[in-house]
Design an enzyme around this catalytic site. Sequence first.
Site, PDB file in Angstrom:
ATOM      1  CE1 TYR A   1       3.600   4.645   6.646  1.00 22.85           C
ATOM      2  CE2 TYR A   1       1.338   3.981   7.127  1.00 22.85           C
ATOM      3  CZ  TYR A   1       2.699   3.842   7.323  1.00 22.85           C
ATOM      4  OH  TYR A   1       3.162   2.887   8.198  1.00 22.85           O
TER       5      TYR A   1
ATOM      6  CE  LYS B   1       4.234   1.261   5.304  1.00 21.82           C
ATOM      7  NZ  LYS B   1       5.544   0.587   5.452  1.00 21.82           N
TER       8      LYS B   1
ATOM      9  CB  SER C   1       0.662   0.087   7.951  1.00 22.75           C
ATOM     10  OG  SER C   1      -0.304   0.802   8.697  1.00 22.75           O
TER      11      SER C   1
END
Length: 254
Positions: free
Chosen positions: A159, A163, A146
Amino acid sequence: MNLPPPPSFRLDGKRALVAGASSGIGLACATALASHGAEVTLAARRADRLSEIVEAFIAKGWSADSLTLDVSDISATETAVEANGLFDILINSAGLARHSPALETTEVDFDAVNDLNFKGAYFLTRVVARGLIKAGKPGSLINITSQMGQVGGIDRAVYCGTKHAVEGFTKAMAIEWGQLGIRVNTIAPTFIRTPLAEQTLAIPERRAWIEDKIKLGRVGELSDITGAAVYLASDASNLVTGTALLVDGGWTAD
């Protein structure tokens, strides 16, 4: 006059494992690889959904089969991948997001996101690489991360952490396996219009924030990702490893 030979984006004769292939980015990438000649194994937890997709692929004249897989179950994943043969290409799109303010993150949510996005991705990449190394073959291993693997985001501490972690091990693995011809890269998208992303896009203030950050002024579509997947999977990217291919509309440009 001798002109430089054009690169080939064809994937004929190559086997590809696509995890998270039952929907969204994973399904779009699997479709793109199959349409360029790869023999695609679609992997996800939903066996019934995978069967439908395989039937649709075969109806198109593409080569496809399925593998029921929960990437967060490390032992079962390694056993399944080893039992289903050698893969020249990996695209790992299996992922999870549970957004909350950092002060409100629960341990349960932290573990669920970390187990799939980071730990699962690490060991899935490793087991595919192990098969290539044993066979003495090159390959292209791609994790979908991402833009949040490069920056921070509201309510996305866990999150973003996972990543960023995938971006880190990608570089390390690329260094370790480069001399063996195994390339390891990531594709780092911005917000792509999928059912999961629509939950965020439906909030007016969040949508305004997103559209302001994307310099091209629009949310991404699945078709914006698939060209990057074919490029990194193919011999056209033979000198590309240890990097993130940002498909973020300029989000991280400033």
